[in-house]
Scaffold this active site. Structure first.
Site, PDB file in Angstrom:
ATOM      1  N   HIS A 288       0.870  -1.177   0.000  1.00 18.95           N
ATOM      2  CA  HIS A 288       0.000   0.000   0.000  1.00 18.95           C
ATOM      3  C   HIS A 288       0.906   1.225   0.000  1.00 18.95           C
ATOM      4  CE1 HIS A 288      -3.617  -2.398   1.246  1.00 18.95           C
ATOM      5  NE2 HIS A 288      -2.667  -3.146   1.802  1.00 18.95           N
ATOM      6  N   PHE A 289       0.999   1.913  -1.130  1.00 14.43           N
ATOM      7  CA  PHE A 289       1.888   3.069  -1.235  1.00 14.43           C
ATOM      8  C   PHE A 289       1.133   4.390  -1.080  1.00 14.43           C
ATOM      9  CE2 PHE A 289       5.703   0.991  -3.661  1.00 14.43           C
ATOM     10  CZ  PHE A 289       5.990   0.252  -2.527  1.00 14.43           C
ATOM     11  N   ARG A 290      -0.181   4.318  -0.843  1.00 15.15           N
ATOM     12  CA  ARG A 290      -0.989   5.440  -0.332  1.00 15.15           C
ATOM     13  C   ARG A 290      -1.282   6.575  -1.306  1.00 15.15           C
ATOM     14  NH1 ARG A 290      -3.032   2.304   3.408  1.00 15.15           N
ATOM     15  NH2 ARG A 290      -1.773   2.002   5.273  1.00 15.15           N
TER      16      ARG A 290
ATOM     17  N   HIS B 148      -2.375 -12.659   3.142  1.00 19.90           N
ATOM     18  CA  HIS B 148      -1.981 -12.656   4.561  1.00 19.90           C
ATOM     19  C   HIS B 148      -2.732 -13.670   5.439  1.00 19.90           C
ATOM     20  CE1 HIS B 148      -5.354  -9.931   4.336  1.00 19.90           C
ATOM     21  NE2 HIS B 148      -4.637  -8.842   4.119  1.00 19.90           N
TER      22      HIS B 148
ATOM     23  N   HIS C 277      -8.789 -10.483   0.692  1.00 20.35           N
ATOM     24  CA  HIS C 277      -8.601 -10.212   2.118  1.00 20.35           C
ATOM     25  C   HIS C 277      -9.789 -10.851   2.829  1.00 20.35           C
ATOM     26  CE1 HIS C 277      -7.733  -7.218   5.568  1.00 20.35           C
ATOM     27  NE2 HIS C 277      -8.749  -7.964   5.958  1.00 20.35           N
TER      28      HIS C 277
ATOM     29  N   ASN D 123      -6.953   0.395  -2.194  1.00 21.84           N
ATOM     30  CA  ASN D 123      -7.666   1.203  -1.199  1.00 21.84           C
ATOM     31  C   ASN D 123      -6.942   2.512  -0.914  1.00 21.84           C
ATOM     32  OD1 ASN D 123      -5.784  -0.619  -0.130  1.00 21.84           O
ATOM     33  ND2 ASN D 123      -6.732  -0.652   1.875  1.00 21.84           N
TER      34      ASN D 123
ATOM     35  N   ASP E 163       2.537  -6.707   2.809  1.00 25.33           N
ATOM     36  CA  ASP E 163       1.389  -5.873   3.167  1.00 25.33           C
ATOM     37  C   ASP E 163       1.890  -4.538   3.722  1.00 25.33           C
ATOM     38  OD1 ASP E 163      -1.182  -4.985   3.536  1.00 25.33           O
ATOM     39  OD2 ASP E 163      -1.658  -6.290   5.218  1.00 25.33           O
TER      40      ASP E 163
END
Length: 450
Positions: free
Chosen positions: A67-69, A241, A182, A99, A311
């Site tokens: 997740h690099f936002r 995960h 997920h 997300n 993750d």
């Protein structure tokens, strides 16, 4: 400019041997071999000759869960900052989750991320398209040679992308390509949360309650449902995960359709670590007991676990300083995942060859990545050089993620990433005044059609 890497210990495709590797003008591997390199490479004035001095060369890591936002959450991280942290850790390619803000659930949002990465990413990049209760028509339009797969949240997490409609789930599991899920049962999580709030009406619950809220039962129930849907539709399911012993019972080592991932954090921490690390190791699914962690290690030994990812999910320390219920879930891991796994190898829990299989080869195989994940002639020269005798000391000033912290802070790991090449270009070199090179070397990942 072509480059010869010689006098190396090459770890690739289950073997370890002393050898050499030649990178051609195009940034691809031109040749690879055992023993001494042919003399003509040394005689060619155009070739840069680099003596690896007996250190390890292995394929660059493909992290299929980060997740690099960006966009929308750039106070936590950006593609620019996190791709450079990745490069410093030997990660040469990433697959990023949807997300963000806006979520990557439209073709327009997907194109926006691809444009940002083309401008800013130090390493190779790709982006999952996210599923929602009402975007199946969009998912059918996606070019899956440019996208690793569909990310499906069967439990709510950061970003509020829960898919809980039965009709939507049936349609999603009928799609071609990889569905990465997920899995946490939303009803069970909400019931556990309500019970926790009733027990602690005046304040926040102890952090030890997080694995009670995000419970083992919630994980198993949701994963079991995903497996059932995948079998019904003959879908290609990869469960993200995995955290419990019971979930692993749903998988077989030789099953090419139903596979699962483990994250470095769940191999490293247990619920006992909440006492010292607090919300820094709060994540979804939760870090659980030693029994579950040992089952995950056994899953690696048995071959049930196909891939190891991170993750990687940075938040600011101010955000993480909130309580059990309100602190966001996730932790930054991408810079130190390879040294952490090689540390386990050097301690004898698995072999370096197995680390390469779990973090490089299997990622490429699962997602059908074109010409990456192996050291082979004709493949892109995504290569990491590791010194197995030089420590990585994780201190605040060595952390490159924008958030500036790591749950591994203070640890000493028994190997060190010395250099990282992406498409033949050196993007990281340890021990130099400017270890991160300024050039943007990343290219979009491409995926073979089913």
């Amino acid at each position: 400019m072509p480059e010869l890497l010689h006098n190396a210990i090459i770890i690739n495709e289950g073997h370890r041997f002393k050898g050499w590797l030649f990178i051609d003008d195009a940034g691809r591997i031109g040749a690879i071999g055992e023993g001494e390199a042919p003399q003509h490479y040394f005689d060619d004035e155009r070739v840069t000759v680099t003596d690896i001095q007996g250190r390890w060369l292995m394929p660059g890591v493909i992290d299929s869960h980060v997740h690099f936002r960006e966009p929308g959450l750039t106070h936590k991280a950006t593609i620019y900052s996190e791709s450079r942290a990745a490069a410093a850790g030997g990660v040469t390619s990433f697959m990023e989750m949807p997300n963000t803000n806006p979520p990557t659930v439209t073709l327009e949002a997907l194109a926006q991320k691809q444009q940002i990465a083309a401008k800013d990413s130090a390493v190779n990049y790709s982006f999952f398209i996210g599923a929602t209760n009402d975007n199946v028509d969009v998912l059918k339009q996606v070019d899956y040679t440019q996208v690793p797969g569909v990310k499906l949240f069967m439990g709510s997490s950061t970003g509020g992308m829960l898919v809980d409609g039965s009709e939507a789930l049936e349609q999603i599991f009928s799609l071609p390509g990889v569905i990465m899920a997920h899995c946490e049962d939303e009803a069970i999580v909400r019931e556990n949360m309500q019970r926790t709030k009733q027990l602690y009406p005046q304040g926040d619950a102890p952090l030890s309650w997080h694995p009670e809220i995000r419970s083992a039962l919630a994980c198993f129930a949701s994963t079991a449902r995903a497996v059932e849907l995948a079998k019904k539709h003959d879908a290609r399911l990869h469960v993200a995960h995995i955290t419990t012993a019971e979930e692993l019972e749903l998988f077989e080592a030789a099953d090419g359709k139903l596979t699962c991932e483990i994250c470095v954090a769940h191999l490293t921490f247990t619920d006992e670590d909440y006492a010292t690390l607090g919300t820094r190791i709060k994540c979804n699914p939760s870090v659980k007991s030693k029994r579950h962690r040992e089952a995950l290690w056994q899953g690696i030994a048995d071959g049930k676990i196909l891939t190891v990812s991170t993750d990687h999910a940075p938040h600011t320390l101010q955000e993480k300083s909130a309580g059990t219920i309100t602190a966001p879930s996730g932790m930054p891991m991408v810079q130190f995942s390879l040294p952490a796994m090689l540390n386990y190898a050097l301690e004898g829990r698995l072999t370096p060859e197995r680390v390469v299989e779990l973090m490089c080869h299997n990622q490429a195989k699962l997602f059908r990545v074109e010409k990456r994940g192996y050291l082979r002639p004709g493949y892109w020269a995504d290569i990491v050089e590791v010194d197995p005798e030089q420590e990585t000391i994780i201190e605040a000033d060595s952390i490159l993620s924008q958030c500036g912290w790591s749950p591994l802070q203070g640890r000493r790991l028994r190997s060190r990433v010395l250099s990282t090449r992406v498409n033949g270009r050196r993007v990281f070199e340890a021990g130099t005044p400017h270890p991160l090179l300024a050039e943007t070397a990343g290219m979009p990942l491409r995926f073979r059609p089913e």
